[in-house]
Enzyme design. Structure first.
Site, mmCIF file in Angstrom:
data_model
loop_
_atom_site.group_PDB
_atom_site.id
_atom_site.type_symbol
_atom_site.label_atom_id
_atom_site.label_comp_id
_atom_site.label_asym_id
_atom_site.label_seq_id
_atom_site.Cartn_x
_atom_site.Cartn_y
_atom_site.Cartn_z
ATOM 1 N N ARG A 166 0.833 -1.212 0.000
ATOM 2 C CA ARG A 166 0.000 0.000 0.000
ATOM 3 C C ARG A 166 0.865 1.258 0.000
ATOM 4 O O ARG A 166 0.977 1.958 -1.002
ATOM 5 C CB ARG A 166 -0.948 -0.027 1.209
ATOM 6 C CG ARG A 166 -2.111 0.965 1.111
ATOM 7 C CD ARG A 166 -1.796 2.350 1.605
ATOM 8 N NE ARG A 166 -1.353 2.379 2.990
ATOM 9 C CZ ARG A 166 -0.838 3.470 3.575
ATOM 10 N NH1 ARG A 166 -0.711 4.602 2.890
ATOM 11 N NH2 ARG A 166 -0.424 3.432 4.835
ATOM 12 N N HIS A 209 6.598 4.531 12.552
ATOM 13 C CA HIS A 209 6.634 4.471 11.087
ATOM 14 C C HIS A 209 7.675 5.490 10.617
ATOM 15 O O HIS A 209 7.425 6.696 10.629
ATOM 16 C CB HIS A 209 5.240 4.817 10.541
ATOM 17 C CG HIS A 209 5.120 4.757 9.059
ATOM 18 N ND1 HIS A 209 4.242 3.904 8.416
ATOM 19 C CD2 HIS A 209 5.728 5.456 8.069
ATOM 20 C CE1 HIS A 209 4.318 4.082 7.109
ATOM 21 N NE2 HIS A 209 5.224 5.031 6.877
ATOM 22 N N HIS A 226 10.591 7.019 7.849
ATOM 23 C CA HIS A 226 11.129 7.152 6.496
ATOM 24 C C HIS A 226 12.621 7.429 6.602
ATOM 25 O O HIS A 226 13.091 7.986 7.592
ATOM 26 C CB HIS A 226 10.422 8.276 5.741
ATOM 27 C CG HIS A 226 9.037 7.918 5.307
ATOM 28 N ND1 HIS A 226 8.599 8.050 4.011
ATOM 29 C CD2 HIS A 226 7.971 7.423 5.991
ATOM 30 C CE1 HIS A 226 7.343 7.657 3.912
ATOM 31 N NE2 HIS A 226 6.938 7.282 5.111
ATOM 32 N N CYS A 272 4.906 9.735 -0.063
ATOM 33 C CA CYS A 272 3.566 10.276 0.137
ATOM 34 C C CYS A 272 3.214 11.177 -1.031
ATOM 35 O O CYS A 272 3.972 12.109 -1.345
ATOM 36 C CB CYS A 272 3.499 11.064 1.450
ATOM 37 S SG CYS A 272 1.916 11.871 1.722
ATOM 38 N N ASN A 299 10.185 4.391 2.717
ATOM 39 C CA ASN A 299 10.007 3.875 4.059
ATOM 40 C C ASN A 299 11.250 3.126 4.517
ATOM 41 O O ASN A 299 12.110 2.733 3.720
ATOM 42 C CB ASN A 299 8.834 2.889 4.077
ATOM 43 C CG ASN A 299 7.499 3.558 3.891
ATOM 44 O OD1 ASN A 299 7.002 4.209 4.789
ATOM 45 N ND2 ASN A 299 6.906 3.389 2.713
#
Length: 311
Positions: free
Chosen positions: A25, A221, A223, A254, A263
């Site tokens: 995703r 999360h 990056h 994004c 990521n």
């Protein structure tokens, strides 16, 4: 079998972690070239076979905003045909009640909601104000929970915003608690543009603890824009956080924040966890093979350091 690092456990770290795989995703959503639905289904199937769970499959967002994920219904239908009921355990992102309707139609069991810690990004990503986003989320989350679904809350721009600059920790805690108070089972704190550093991570996790949010409710999360994702992960481990989002091959970005690069690569995270003796239940070789296979489909090498380093 690939080479592995020496295992040197650290007594102050968790014994086991969960890797929340977002490659299918978050990893693919920013790709410009259309990717065949069958390739996406193959990717998810391979990631599951490698031992990754959860694997976030797609997003029920309007195709106008994220064209790469326009085939969400077709993808989930194909996965149900392949995997049966197991496919209904795959989380999907839903932006609103319309997205939830599509997830309910397919009898899916886990959704995620995507909020913002800043006013500007709430406007750009959600077409809402900072305060208005909660009113949009509430009916979606209420209906999901009434249907027996679990709800994950993503919170973006937790460490910095390309328009607003540094984000106050108190503002992030306020936003995160509002998502949890609405009924999120887990809160994923996103370093959307990769500007976090280890001390900042520790301070934010501690601030949530001071506000009564325990580490078992949190995920991180990261990056790798400035090469800090693994250092930040280690800081999170030292704070007791045991769930980390990662993307096979380090893909991702994004669509609404151009400074957001890839990521944290699942392979790079696995290598560090192996060296620390932390259980994760994932086959590194299978993930590396999958990332190389996907890189061939995308026509460029994987950005993962471990994928590049292994023979």
């Amino acid at each position: 079998m690939s080479a592995l690092p020496a295992v040197v456990p650290q007594s102050d770290l968790p014994r086991k972690v969960t890797i929340y795989e977002v490659g299918a995703r978050d990893g693919l959503q920013n790709e410009k070239t259309a990717i065949d639905t069958g390739v996406k289904a193959d990717l998810i199937t391979r990631l599951l076979d490698a031992g990754l769970s959860p694997v976030e499959a797609t997003s029920f967002v309007h195709p106008k905003w994220v064209p790469q994920l326009a085939d969400a219904k077709e993808l989930m239908t194909e996965l149900v045909d392949r995997l049966g009921d197991r496919a209904r355990e795959l989380p999907v992102l839903v932006p609103n009640e319309k997205g939830l309707d599509r997830a309910l139609e397919l009898e899916l069991r886990h959704i995620a909601i995507f909020g913002s810690a800043t006013e500007t990004f709430a406007n750009k990503n959600l077409n809402q104000t900072f305060d208005g986003q909660w009113a949009m989320f509430e009916p979606t989350m209420n209906r999901a929970r009434e249907a027996g679904m679990t709800v994950r809350g993503y919170l973006s721009m937790c460490f910095g915003d390309p328009w607003e600059g540094q984000v106050e920790i108190a503002k992030v805690v306020e936003a995160g608690k509002r998502l949890l108070d609405l009924g999120a089972d887990e809160l994923s704190l996103g370093d959307t543009i990769g500007v976090a550093t280890a001390g900042h991570v520790k301070a934010l996790v501690q601030a949530f603890g001071d506000a009564g949010v325990t580490t078992d409710r949190l995920a991180l999360h990261f990056h790798d824009t400035y090469g800090q994702a693994l250092a930040n992960t280690l800081a999170g481990l030292q704070c007791g956080v045991t769930t980390y989002d990662a993307s096979a091959g380090g893909l991702g970005g994004c669509p609404y924040a151009k400074s957001a690069t890839g990521n944290l690569a699942t392979e790079d995270l696995l290598w560090m966890l192996e060296g620390l003796g932390i259980e994760h239940g994932v086959d590194l070789d299978k993930v590396v093979d999958t990332s190389r296979w996907l890189a061939d489909h995308l026509g460029r090498p994987s950005p993962s350091a471990v994928v590049r380093a292994l023979p």
